[in-house]
Each structure stands twice: as C-alpha cells, then as structure tokens.
Design an enzyme around this catalytic site. Structure first.
Site, PDB file in Angstrom:
ATOM      1  N   GLU A 446       0.779  -1.232   0.000  1.00 30.38           N
ATOM      2  CA  GLU A 446       0.000   0.000   0.000  1.00 30.38           C
ATOM      3  C   GLU A 446       0.815   1.288   0.000  1.00 30.38           C
ATOM      4  O   GLU A 446       0.249   2.380   0.110  1.00 30.38           O
ATOM      5  CB  GLU A 446      -0.996   0.027   1.176  1.00 30.38           C
ATOM      6  CG  GLU A 446      -2.020  -1.094   1.099  1.00 30.38           C
ATOM      7  CD  GLU A 446      -3.148  -0.987   2.105  1.00 30.38           C
ATOM      8  OE1 GLU A 446      -4.161  -1.689   1.928  1.00 30.38           O
ATOM      9  OE2 GLU A 446      -3.006  -0.219   3.073  1.00 30.38           O
ATOM     10  N   ASN A 447       2.129   1.212  -0.172  1.00 31.21           N
ATOM     11  CA  ASN A 447       2.923   2.436  -0.089  1.00 31.21           C
ATOM     12  C   ASN A 447       2.827   3.297  -1.342  1.00 31.21           C
ATOM     13  O   ASN A 447       2.842   4.538  -1.242  1.00 31.21           O
ATOM     14  CB  ASN A 447       4.383   2.093   0.213  1.00 31.21           C
ATOM     15  CG  ASN A 447       4.536   1.467   1.579  1.00 31.21           C
ATOM     16  OD1 ASN A 447       3.628   1.509   2.398  1.00 31.21           O
ATOM     17  ND2 ASN A 447       5.685   0.856   1.829  1.00 31.21           N
TER      18      ASN A 447
END
Length: 839
Positions: A446-447
């Site tokens: 999710e970065n």
C-alpha cells in the site's frame, strides 16, 4: 562426511535489563526485573522470557499489553558461557552464525566486539577464530531499544508519514510489533532464530541459488554457487584471486549429475542439470506436488568439504499483464495454465514468531487448504516467512506471494537503510529460490497507493519515501538473483505510473472503501482484475475471548472488549454492517453470533461476485486468514487457532465448483463457476419458494461448464423476481454436483420469518457426538458453537440453511461429555430466525 561442524549455542542463556549510564533510567522497569538475572530461552525474546519467569503477566490477556510498553523502551543483554575445546588451528575457520537478531544488537565474545547489527530480517556471520579460548567463553548480545534507535533515525533523517504514530518505518524490524489495526504494540528484542558456531576448513558453500525452469517437457536446474575460502577473505570481500586449491562443485537431482571445477582463487560457479520429462509441480486442485531432492556438494580432491540440500519442484510461472478490452490483466499462470487465485492474506501467526512451531504452521496451512484456498499472500508488515512455512506450502500445493517488508508508510532510502534493504532482499530472494510454491514477489504493501492518495506528497516535500526500492533496487535484486519469478512493485499497483495505483481495471487492487464506508453489497460495484485485499471484521470465537478475558464481563460495549478492537471506529463499522441486514442484537450472545455471521456473509458476497466474473477477474485474496492474538479482526481463524464462521463460508465460496445467484443488468442470473479440470455437467433446478417451502416458480438450467471457466444464465422474471419479497426466496439446486445456492429477496431484519421450530437429537460418535437438526420451519444460517461447552471442541460445518422438512447433521469432536440439551439450544445452537419470538 563434510569437514564442517556445528555447535549450537542455545543453552545456558540469561537475560538482564541494562542500566545505561548515557541514558536516563527507565522509571517503569519494575525493581523485580531491574535487579534480576532471568533465565532466557534461545531462540526467544524478552517478553516470553519475562513471562516464563513470572515477572510479567501474559500480554495477550486482559489489558496487560498496555502495562508492558516499558519492555520495548529498555535495553537488554543476553549472556551465556560455553565450552570450546579447539578451533582456529590448521587452517580452520570458526564463525559465529546468527540466523536472526531482533534488532539493534552488539555482539561481544570474551570482551571482543564482533559486530553490530540493526536488521531483524537478515542473518549475520562473524569470524571468531581469534577471539575464542580453550575452555570457558562468554558470549553477550546486547539489544538497544528499538524505539530509541528508530526515533533517533527519524530525528536524523526527518519524519515520514505512516499509518500509525510509532516509528516502525525507521528500523528494519517486523513492523506489526509496533501495533496494527489488528495487533498489539509489543516491541520485542532477542535472539529470535538459531545461533551457533560453524567450523570449516579450506572452503564452504556461502550461497547456493537454484533456478528451476520447465520448457518443452524438459526440466532445467541452473545452480549458481558462491564459496568462501579459508585462506582468503570471506563474505563477498574477496579480491577473487586468493585461495590456492582447486575445488569441485557437484549438483545432483533426479539421478542426473553436473559438476564443475573452481580454479585456484575462483569463488563462483554455475552448473546446469537437465531432467527429461519431470513430473510437474501443480497448485492444489490442479494436480500433484512431486518434489525432487537437489543436492549440491563442495569437494577438494577426495574430501567433501560442505553440502547443501533442498527439495525442488519443476513448474513454470509467469504473470500475464497483457492489455485487453477490459484494461490490463493480472493473472498468475502456472505450467501455462491460468490459475484463478482463491487466496487469503497471511500475517505473523504470533507477535513472538519463535513460538510458531512447524506443527503450528502445519495446522494453519492445513486450515487454509481445507478452506479450498490455493494462494497465500505474506503481508509486508510481518516477516519473510520461515523454511517450515514454505516447505509446507510446497507440500500442500499452496501458491505464495511474498511481500518485501514495507507496509503502510513512507520509508527512508538514505544509508544505512538502503544497504540494509539490499542485503536483506538478496539474502531472502536467494533463501527462498528453491521453493516451487513461491510464485510472486510484491515490492510493498500500500505504499505506492499511500503516496498517491493519503496526503504524503505535501508532507514529504523532497524527502525519499521508498520509490527507489520498489521501482529500482528490488526489481534489480530479483532480476539478478531469481529471474524465474515475477516481481510486481506494490500491492496494489496498476502496472503503469500514469494509471492510478488502485485502478480496478489494471493490475492488482485493494478494496477497503466497502468495510470503511459502505455496505458489503457494494463489493458488486467493482469489476477488478485481481483483488489482493478486502475484508470484513468479526469477533474471535467465544472460547478465545473467554480465555483472553478471564473473569471479565463479555459485553459488546465493555472496555475489555474495546481493547480487542484495534481498527479505527471498528465497533461503529460492525454496528453499521449489522443494521443494514440483521435484527438488532438483544445481548452479547446475539451480538457475537450476528457479527460473526455478518462477516461470513460479507466475504461470501465479495468472493462469489469476483469469481462470477472469471476470467476478467482472476484473483480474490481475502484479508485475512489468521490472527496473532485474541482480537476482533478480519481473520477467518482466530488467535487461538479456532475457525470462525467465516472459515466455513470461505470453504463454500472457494469450492472448485461454485453455484451462485448474482444481480445482472436489472435482474438475477445463475452463475456456475468450474475451477476443476473436468467439465461440469448436469442440471440445476432454480425454484422460487415461500419461506414456508411452497413453490411459486421454477426454471431448469442444463449445465455444461468447461474446465476453468464460468457460464451465466439470466433467470426468467417469474422466477428471478418476487411480488412478496419479505416472504420468498430462491434456491438453486445442482443435484449434489455442488453446494446449492440461495437468494433471499429481503434482508433478515425485514423478512417475515415464522417462529422457528425444529427437532434435534444428539448421539455418540467415535470422537465426540453427532447433532442432527430437522427443521419444521425454515432455519437460516445454523451455527453450532461447541467451544462454549468445551474450549477444545470442533464442529465440521456451519452456516447451514434448512428448508421445512430438511435435516442436517453436525459432527462435533470433543474429548469430554457434552450436555445434549445445551448442544441443541441457544446460545450454542444459533440461527437467524431465533430472533423471531415464538407465538
């Protein structure tokens, strides 16, 4: 026999809190701990050592987690004394091998500093030939506070946004130790993997990298080998010319042998072994999982110096991301066969990972396989999973996608982090290269999405956030050290910088808007190519909560239970989800049953929707399989290993043959999904019934579904719609070729259920009892919870809907006598329409 030896150093350890003259004393350290020399277990960690000594309470029980934060802010020293008889003579090398140190460690042997470490995710090797003594030797490993180290790095480099207030992104350590929306904040320290002395002479195998490929019915194993030489520099620092003796490397697999000679000074070699017509390794449900021992040995003349062995599987894997009329695909292809991923996400099974034994891994992975799962995604806030995990996945045919360890935060790319990340990535890619189950590397969790959507760009300004890892360093490491496996920069990621990273039409995506903001029926709003995360919460099993909260009131709004809800507004989201579908709970027992049921229904809706759109969508990876402690979370198996109703729902929704009724273009349709290798033929009767079981309309569909495909049939209006939705439902019955499918026209809170009526009998069974329920009226979503009577009891089925006159039998395994009356009544036996008062 190889001329290497191993001396384990797992015995005789003690643990002390360090009084650091350069730092203020930690006022929260109890005097009973500050003055104690505590017996220590290696592998282990501080928390479990203090717990075993009776110096702290169990952090998993009550609210003890909150009182133990001082452990992670304290420095600790492990110490042992061991005997050494000889070594370091006649050309021998002796090395201290540390498979895992958690995390900021200084290693001292006989007052000689061997080295310092700051990465939980790598191993370390120190030459101790000059520091060892004949007789007693004192080894100390000091661990500085992980909090302090991370906070110092954050101060030095400037803050970076993350999902939580702790600095987990400034240390190469298991991020979820710092707390997550399903896990406690228990920041560990300790020697968490094996440690010992390795003695060798002349040379050793420093690295073995097998690459297994299959093409045109021929298996090829390319083995890349690096050696260390005792008369030259080691660990990658050699000038390539030292080492006077030629060496032979030999690789053997399936009766085929290849060997090569390393000339004096040479440290690297490559061998290729070809195997004709190998048996292919397949994912579970697609074929068998044969494996072949691969042995690599190192020789000097007629002496075998060192050896290495793993089991390998012959299979090909690629990731199909080709553009098409729907966007661009994300399809895992094994042995040239596209695989619909029926997956779950995996988190560390314990906050203290040394406690997860092979037996526990085997139980958890069997639970995944028995739920018809074929894919596990190892989430990036935990660890690179163990050899036991991967060996069992190989054995069971479970595909694995492994995240590199970056999650929900911006990560600095400055030194020392860049070098540490490269070192850990190389080590882990090489370590896992032999496992056929590993089919995909993800760059992060999710970065990239966070950088786009979570306000990071303004906060970061020009500071690094990890892009250099995900788009440059990590793909380069995979390409160099394991080009046989696909790499994908992130989960989620669309495949192109000009397309939003969580675009459903491209690559992989996560669906969290539904749980956070919407009703679960909105899963049907999405037509994604591959969903790597989506989930809905439900509480742990009753016996798990009862163990975790001894003597405490179990109430939905209690402080004790609130401590086991780590998600933001989690309690309100659970309540919102219930209100949309189910009657209002009258007490804790109702709340517990209904929230577990709603979790199961939510994921069933999502999974069945995604599978019904095969092959546009080719992956459903539910968040999450497991828990690390007793908690309300998205897991199907709770922190004590008990299966929640969600697990049974997954088993049904992930079956090879799935029959489901789905909304389509203003009406309803029957969808048959065949994930098996044989055609699915037969017929399905779709009947519109009253809740009393009276038929009102019927259609018959002739099934002929090819392997690995789905077919859809719109239902006629007189069957697929109702003038009295509160009192009618649809049943699609495939005549025993699959589970039947239901569609209720009204929500349970609005349905005109009759007061429930049934007969129930209990009879002995070999390992427990059989409970037979015969319905006089409809019984919606029967669940039997024998753990309320015996915490060790298990039941074979859940979420069974019976029409009037139908029966089902639950088989309960229990070693103790169970009360028949309790087994057949509330709160052990539950169904939705027991909320309807009897008249």
């Amino acid at each position: 026999m190889p001329v290497t030896s191993w001396q384990s150093l797992h015995d005789g350890w003690s643990l002390t809190a360090v009084r650091n003259p350069e730092m203020p004393e930690n006022p929260e350290v109890p005097e009973s701990v500050a003055s104690a020399r505590v017996p220590a277990t290696v592998p282990g960690c501080v928390h479990t050592d203090l717990l075993a000594a009776g110096l702290v309470p169990d952090p998993y029980l009550d609210e003890h987690e909150l009182a133990l934060a001082w452990i992670g802010r304290t420095d600790w020293c492990y110490e042992t004394t061991f005997q050494w008889a000889a070594g370091g003579r006649n050309g021998e090398r002796v090395e201290l091998v540390c498979a895992g140190l958690d995390t900021v460690a200084t290693v001292v042997l006989n007052d000689v500093v061997l080295g310092r470490t700051a990465n939980m995710h790598r191993s370390y090797r120190f030459d101790v030939s000059g520091a060892l003594r004949i007789g007693d030797n004192v080894l100390r490993v000091r661990f500085d506070s992980a909090y302090r180290y991370a906070e110092e790095q954050r101060e030095r480099l400037g803050g970076r946004p993350n999902a939580y207030p702790t600095p987990f992104n400034f240390i190469r350590k298991m991020a979820c130790n710092f707390g997550w929306d399903w896990g406690p904040e228990l920041v560990t320290a300790g020697i968490w993997q094996e440690i010992g002395l390795r003695t060798w002479r002349t040379a050793r195998l420093a690295e073995v990298r097998p690459q297994v490929t299959v093409a045109d019915a021929e298996g090829r194993v390319t083995v890349r080998v690096e050696v260390d030489r005792a008369d030259g520099e080691s660990d990658g620092e050699s000038d390539g010319k030292s080492g006077a003796e030629p060496l032979t490397v030999r690789a053997t697999v399936a009766g085929e042998v290849a060997e090569t000679v390393l000339a004096a000074g040479q440290r690297t070699a490559e061998l290729a072994v070809t195997v004709a017509d190998p048996e292919l390794w397949w994912p579970r449900g697609y074929g068998e999982q044969p494996r072949y021992p691969l042995t690599v040995t190192l020789h000097a003349g007629d002496r075998e110096l060192d050896g290495w062995q793993r089991k390998i599987g012959f299979r090909s894997v690629r990731l199909d991301t080709a553009p098409d009329e729907h966007g661009s695909a994300f399809t895992v292809v094994v042995n040239d066969l596209p695989v619909f991923v029926r997956g779950v996400n995996w988190i560390p099974d314990d906050c203290f990972p040394h406690r997860v034994t092979r037996q526990r891994y085997a139980e958890r992975l069997r639970q995944a396989a028995e739920a018809n799962v074929n894919f596990l995604r190892v989430w990036g806030g935990g660890r690179y999973e163990s050899e036991d995990f991967y060996d069992l996945a190989d054995e069971l045919g479970l595909l694995v996608g492994q995240d590199f360890l970056f999650a929900c935060a911006a990560y600095p790319e400055e030194e020392p982090f860049r070098s540490e990340v490269r070192a850990e990535a190389v080590e882990q890619v090489v370590r896992l290269a032999s496992h056929p189950s590993l089919v995909l590397w993800f760059g992060n969790n999710e970065n990239i999405w966070g950088w786009h959507d979570w306000g990071w760009q303004a906060e970061l300004a020009d500071r690094s956030w990890g892009a250099g890892y995900y788009f440059e360093l990590l793909p380069a490491v995979v390409a160099e050290h394991d080009p046989s496996r696909p790499y994908w920069p992130g989960s989620p990621w669309s495949g192109r910088p000009d397309i939003h990273p969580n675009d459903p039409a491209h690559g992989s995506m996560h669906i969290w808007t539904v749980w956070n903001q919407l009703d679960y029926t909105h899963y049907r709003d999405y037509l994604p190519r591959f969903v790597a995360e989506f989930g809905w919460q439900g509480p742990a099993a009753y016996a798990t909560l009862r163990r975790a909260l001894p003597g405490r009131e179990l109430a939905e709004d209690s402080a004790a239970l609130a401590h086991r809800q780590k998600a933001g507004d989690g309690r309100l989201k659970l309540a919102r989800g219930l209100a949309a579908h189910l009657p209002a709970p009258r007490d804790f027992d109702d709340w517990h049953y209904l929230t577990q049921l709603n979790q199961a229904r939510a994921i069933s809706v999502g999974v069945e929707h995604l599978r019904s759109y095969r092959p546009v969508c080719m992956g459903s990876v539910v968040w999450q399989l497991n828990d690390c402690w007793p908690v309300t979370s998205w897991a199907a198996v709770d922190g004590d290993g008990r299966r929640k109703p969600l697990w049974y729902a997954l088993r049904r929704a992930y079956a090879d043959r799935l029959l489901t009724i789905q909304p389509r273009q203003g009406g309803l349709a029957l969808v048959a999904v065949n994930d098996g290798g044989a055609p699915w033929t037969g017929r399905v009767d779709v009947t519109r019934l009253t809740l009393a079981g009276e038929p009102r309309g019927k259609a018959t569909v002739a099934l002929s579904v090819p392997p690995y495909s789905e077919l859809t049939w719109p239902l006629p209006a007189d069957v697929g719609s109702s003038d009295d939705p509160r009192s009618e439902l649809l049943v699609a019955d495939p005549g025993g070729t699959a589970e039947r499918a239901f569609w209720f026209f009204a929500e349970d809170r609005e349905a005109a259920y009759p007061p429930a009526d049934y007969d129930a009998t209990v009879e002995p069974a070999p390992d427990g009892v059989r409970v037979r329920v015969t319905a006089r009226t409809i019984l919606r979503d029967l669940v039997l919870a024998p753990d309320r009577l015996d915490p060790a009891a298990e039941v074979d089925e859940a979420l069974v809907t019976l029409l009037p006159g139908e029966s089902t039998t639950f088989t309960v395994r229990s070693a103790v006598a169970l009360d028949p009356a309790a087994l057949t009544t509330r709160p052990v036996l539950r169904y939705v329409n027991d909320m309807v008062p009897k008249q």
